[in-house]
Scaffold this active site. Structure first.
Site, mmCIF file in Angstrom:
data_model
loop_
_atom_site.group_PDB
_atom_site.id
_atom_site.type_symbol
_atom_site.label_atom_id
_atom_site.label_comp_id
_atom_site.label_asym_id
_atom_site.label_seq_id
_atom_site.Cartn_x
_atom_site.Cartn_y
_atom_site.Cartn_z
ATOM 1 N N ARG A 1 0.833 -1.200 0.000
ATOM 2 C CA ARG A 1 0.000 0.000 0.000
ATOM 3 C C ARG A 1 0.878 1.266 0.000
ATOM 4 O O ARG A 1 0.489 2.301 -0.496
ATOM 5 C CB ARG A 1 -0.942 -0.152 1.194
ATOM 6 N N TYR A 2 2.087 1.156 0.548
ATOM 7 C CA TYR A 2 3.019 2.295 0.596
ATOM 8 C C TYR A 2 4.196 2.010 -0.339
ATOM 9 O O TYR A 2 4.468 0.849 -0.655
ATOM 10 C CB TYR A 2 3.544 2.468 2.029
ATOM 11 N N CYS B 1 -4.568 -16.240 16.153
ATOM 12 C CA CYS B 1 -4.008 -15.424 17.229
ATOM 13 C C CYS B 1 -4.125 -16.197 18.535
ATOM 14 O O CYS B 1 -4.880 -17.157 18.622
ATOM 15 C CB CYS B 1 -4.773 -14.111 17.365
ATOM 16 N N CYS C 1 -11.084 -6.524 16.156
ATOM 17 C CA CYS C 1 -10.003 -6.794 15.193
ATOM 18 C C CYS C 1 -10.323 -6.250 13.803
ATOM 19 O O CYS C 1 -11.345 -6.581 13.215
ATOM 20 C CB CYS C 1 -9.726 -8.297 15.094
ATOM 21 N N LYS D 1 -2.475 5.248 6.768
ATOM 22 C CA LYS D 1 -2.521 5.910 8.075
ATOM 23 C C LYS D 1 -2.345 7.423 7.923
ATOM 24 O O LYS D 1 -1.387 7.875 7.309
ATOM 25 C CB LYS D 1 -1.411 5.359 8.966
ATOM 26 N N ARG E 1 7.338 -0.320 1.519
ATOM 27 C CA ARG E 1 7.150 -1.346 2.532
ATOM 28 C C ARG E 1 5.860 -2.129 2.312
ATOM 29 O O ARG E 1 4.917 -1.630 1.710
ATOM 30 C CB ARG E 1 7.171 -0.742 3.927
ATOM 31 N N ARG F 1 -9.020 -7.006 11.099
ATOM 32 C CA ARG F 1 -8.914 -8.058 10.089
ATOM 33 C C ARG F 1 -9.833 -9.231 10.407
ATOM 34 O O ARG F 1 -9.567 -10.363 10.005
ATOM 35 C CB ARG F 1 -7.451 -8.492 10.001
ATOM 36 N N ASP G 1 -10.971 1.243 13.718
ATOM 37 C CA ASP G 1 -11.379 1.090 12.320
ATOM 38 C C ASP G 1 -12.873 0.789 12.228
ATOM 39 O O ASP G 1 -13.475 0.272 13.168
ATOM 40 C CB ASP G 1 -10.576 -0.036 11.664
ATOM 41 N N ASP H 1 -6.669 5.178 10.097
ATOM 42 C CA ASP H 1 -6.369 4.429 8.880
ATOM 43 C C ASP H 1 -7.524 4.758 7.938
ATOM 44 O O ASP H 1 -8.664 4.348 8.194
ATOM 45 C CB ASP H 1 -6.257 2.925 9.193
ATOM 46 N N CYS I 1 -9.301 -10.318 19.684
ATOM 47 C CA CYS I 1 -9.757 -8.987 20.080
ATOM 48 C C CYS I 1 -11.063 -8.710 19.346
ATOM 49 O O CYS I 1 -11.112 -8.820 18.122
ATOM 50 C CB CYS I 1 -8.730 -7.938 19.658
HETATM 51 C C1 LIG Z 1 0.532 0.033 8.922
HETATM 52 C C2 LIG Z 1 0.930 -0.512 7.650
HETATM 53 C C3 LIG Z 1 2.267 -0.499 7.260
HETATM 54 C C4 LIG Z 1 3.375 0.085 8.126
HETATM 55 O O1 LIG Z 1 3.184 1.458 8.286
HETATM 56 P P1 LIG Z 1 4.256 2.310 9.136
HETATM 57 O O2 LIG Z 1 3.625 3.666 9.232
HETATM 58 O O3 LIG Z 1 5.526 2.278 8.384
HETATM 59 O O4 LIG Z 1 4.382 1.635 10.469
HETATM 60 C C5 LIG Z 1 2.587 -1.013 6.030
HETATM 61 N N1 LIG Z 1 1.632 -1.524 5.210
HETATM 62 C C6 LIG Z 1 0.339 -1.533 5.561
HETATM 63 C C7 LIG Z 1 -0.667 -2.076 4.612
HETATM 64 C C8 LIG Z 1 -0.068 -1.032 6.792
HETATM 65 O O5 LIG Z 1 -1.352 -1.073 7.149
HETATM 66 S S1 SF4 Z 2 -6.117 -7.260 16.741
HETATM 67 FE FE1 SF4 Z 2 -6.746 -9.015 15.466
HETATM 68 S S2 SF4 Z 2 -4.823 -9.764 14.576
HETATM 69 FE FE2 SF4 Z 2 -4.255 -8.479 16.322
HETATM 70 S S3 SF4 Z 2 -4.086 -9.914 18.066
HETATM 71 FE FE3 SF4 Z 2 -6.164 -9.069 18.092
HETATM 72 S S4 SF4 Z 2 -7.377 -10.582 16.959
HETATM 73 FE FE4 SF4 Z 2 -5.233 -10.953 16.440
#
Ligand SMILES: *Cc1c(COP(=O)(O)O)cnc(C)c1O
Ligand code: SF4
Length: 399
Positions: free
Chosen positions: A124-125, A137, A144, A349, A128, A146, A305, A342, A141
């Protein structure tokens, strides 16, 4: 005259073991595989320990279709059985409110699926990537981000194409930073995780590795000496942990974090701003100060989120700004996380800050400090070198 100093329970690093498991020998208790095997994961096991409200009971019954319910014995012992609004309890015990879907809530709030060049890899960036290595996990949570894939019972399944990801990364020389997440990579055996780290380290342009994990908090027993020695071979390797409330920082968690730090792993923390958990400046201040004592630098504070069924845990954005305002100047700069949203739909972010700049033109900048005192600083004619002028698009990408 002697003065007694009152230290609240939140500020101490206490152990809660063995709690509900008085007959378990220390040797088993300290075995992370035992902790995983003995997670509280059914309504029956839960009700044998604490009395649930009817909202929680209905929530647990629903969890099997949405995001699994499971809590490690270590973390379960932190729950106050008398208080249904307990901040630990709100994070891990499902509630029927999870079935309420606000109009703006979605399955994939950060738009990750639309930024996946290979299954299991979010790019996405520019420099990285986020590498999703598992959907499991140690505990789940309720908020979560995801949860569409995490725990394996939601709407989608995570099918990570490991070999394709390695080959994508080999050919994408712009990627210098790989963030390993999931789920939680620390549920893998030492050997399996070592295998992944080895494959990544074989790629010369990958400079920086990091792991996002909540295992040191949910399952501190996992952070063994051998595990830390294995990680040490892959430096620079950083770790982001996830702590939301000061009570999560127990004696065992502190020891686990110190062990990682002693093996050269720089530690950051990501918190999610949650209603009834940490939406309070005093709670957050205690949390960030305790984190520093564990050698963890607070990194991000996330606005919750827009995941399905999370309204009961969401606070206003203004609350997050207010918390930062209450920290900046009042405590150690290292203790202050960056508050971020986000951006819905995949904008990434976005930092959200209190306004300290009151006025800025070509001659001067008018600023205020944390106490509200106003100061003026002269502006120079010199042009900044990074001249990209960000013109906000006039079209709203996602609402
Ligand atoms: C959070 C995130 C990162 C890392 O972001 P940083 O600001 O460098 O910590 C990289 N890729 C994705 C998709 C993310 O959600
Ligand atoms: S936020 Fe989601 S991915 Fe992270 S520890 Fe909790 S359940 Fe697992």
């Amino acid at each position: 005259m002697t003065e007694s100093i009152v230290v609240s329970n939140d500020q101490q690093f206490t152990s809660h073991a063995p709690g509900y498991w008085p007959d378990v020998p220390a040797e088993l208790w300290n075995d992370w595989k035992w902790q995983l095997k003995n997670r509280v994961a059914t309504l029956e096991a839960l009700e044998s320990k604490i009395q649930l409200t009817k909202e929680e009971r209905a929530g647990v019954l629903l969890a099997g279709k949405k995001l699994a319910f499971a809590v490690t014995p270590h973390f379960f012992n932190l729950i106050d059985p008398e208080d249904p609004e307990d901040p630990i309890r709100r994070q891990v015990i499902p509630r029927i409110e999870e079935s309420v879907r606000a109009p703006w809530e979605v399955a994939d709030p950060c738009g990750e699926d639309s930024h996946m060049p290979v299954r299991g890899l979010v790019h996405r960036y520019p420099d990285r990537v986020l590498f999703l290595v598992t959907d499991r996990c140690a505990s789940y949570c309720r908020y979560c981000t995801r949860s569409r894939v995490v725990s394996g019972v939601g709407e989608q399944e995570l099918h990570t194409d490991f070999e394709e990801i390695y080959s994508y990364l080999r050919s994408h020389t712009e990627v210098r930073d790989v963030l390993i997440s999931g789920g939680d990579a620390l549920l893998f055996s030492d050997d399996k995780l070592k295998g992944i780290l080895t494959r990544l380290r074989e790629i010369p342009h990958i400079e920086f590795l990091r792991i996002g994990t909540r295992v040191p908090i949910f399952l501190p027993q996992r952070i063994t000496e051998e595990f830390c020695q294995m990680l040490q071979q892959f430096h620079p390797l950083w770790m982001s942990v996830h702590v939301n409330h000061p009570r999560e920082l127990t004696a065992e968690v502190k020891a686990a974090l110190e062990r990682l730090a002693n093996h050269g792993v720089p530690l950051g923390n990501q918190s999610v701003l949650l209603k009834g958990v940490n939406d309070d400046p005093q709670v957050m201040k205690t949390l960030v100060q305790k984190l520093l004592r564990c050698r963890v630098r607070p990194y991000y504070l996330y606005q919750c989120d827009l995941i399905y069924g999370s309204s009961h845990l969401r606070t206003s954005v203004a609350t997050g700004i207010d918390i930062i305002e209450a920290l900046r100047g009042y405590t150690t700069g290292y203790a202050i996380p960056q508050f971020v949203i986000d951006a819905p739909g995949g904008g990434g972010k976005v930092p959200i800050n209190p306004d300290y700049v009151l006025f800025h033109d070509q001659d001067k900048v008018v600023i205020r400090n944390y106490e509200g005192k106003i100061f003026e600083y002269p502006e120079l004619a010199e042009k900044p070198k990074f001249q990209r002028v960000i013109e906000p698009a006039d079209e709203l990408l996602f609402s």
